[in-house]
Motif scaffolding. Structure first.
Motif, PDB file in Angstrom:
ATOM      1  N   ASP A   1      -0.486   6.973  -4.852  1.00 33.02           N
ATOM      2  CA  ASP A   1      -0.254   5.712  -4.149  1.00 33.02           C
ATOM      3  C   ASP A   1      -1.143   4.621  -4.746  1.00 33.02           C
ATOM      4  O   ASP A   1      -2.074   4.875  -5.499  1.00 33.02           O
TER       5      ASP A   1
ATOM      6  N   ASP B   1       0.804  -1.222   0.000  1.00 23.98           N
ATOM      7  CA  ASP B   1       0.000   0.000   0.000  1.00 23.98           C
ATOM      8  C   ASP B   1       0.840   1.278   0.000  1.00 23.98           C
ATOM      9  O   ASP B   1       0.381   2.323  -0.447  1.00 23.98           O
ATOM     10  N   ASP B   2       2.059   1.201   0.504  1.00 17.76           N
ATOM     11  CA  ASP B   2       2.878   2.409   0.544  1.00 17.76           C
ATOM     12  C   ASP B   2       3.678   2.626  -0.745  1.00 17.76           C
ATOM     13  O   ASP B   2       4.394   3.608  -0.880  1.00 17.76           O
ATOM     14  N   THR B   3       3.516   1.729  -1.702  1.00 19.35           N
ATOM     15  CA  THR B   3       4.198   1.877  -2.987  1.00 19.35           C
ATOM     16  C   THR B   3       3.588   3.044  -3.755  1.00 19.35           C
ATOM     17  O   THR B   3       2.380   3.203  -3.808  1.00 19.35           O
ATOM     18  N   ARG B   4       4.457   3.857  -4.311  1.00 15.74           N
ATOM     19  CA  ARG B   4       3.986   4.992  -5.106  1.00 15.74           C
ATOM     20  C   ARG B   4       4.056   4.598  -6.576  1.00 15.74           C
ATOM     21  O   ARG B   4       5.038   4.041  -7.032  1.00 15.74           O
TER      22      ARG B   4
END
Length: 126
Positions: A71, A55-58
């Motif tokens: 995001d 989920d924190d992957t941009r």
């Protein structure tokens, strides 16, 4: 009697023209429906491909001619919204197609009824 033949001929001509136009419209609706289904499939594949990202992957999302940094969750929400929009569009196109088919069938039935009345009138005249 000649009046009835002209009326029947006119009805057949109108029916033929309407059938051609309706058939073209139905074919266009089928093509649009296929395009929307292809777009929906693309969104599903994109969502499936990004499902293993944290989920924190941009990620970059395409917007017109540019890409926006966002995001994963925002992108997934956007993909789901696009899929729902495609579902609604497919449903609307199917309803339009059913309506056109029904109106064409109603017109054919009306023409059959006119021919039947013509036959009955000929039998009654003899």
């Amino acid at each position: 009697m000649a009046q009835m033949d002209m009326e029947l001929k006119k009805a057949f001509t109108e029916m033929q023209i309407n059938k051609l136009e309706t058939t073209k419209k139905i074919n266009m609706i089928d093509m649009k429906c296929d395009m929307v289904k292809t777009g929906k499939h693309k969104y599903q594949l994109t969502e499936k491909g990004t499902s293993n990202l944290s989920d924190d992957t941009r990620v970059y999302q395409s917007v017109g001619r540019m890409f926006l940094l966002t995001d994963v969750q925002n992108m997934r929400d956007d993909l789901k919204a696009k899929q729902e929009k495609c579902d609604k569009a497919i449903e609307l196109l199917e309803k339009k197609k059913e309506f056109l088919q029904k109106s064409l069938k109603d017109q054919e039935d009306g023409l059959r009824e006119l021919v039947q009345q013509r036959k009955e009138a000929d039998v009654a005249a003899k």
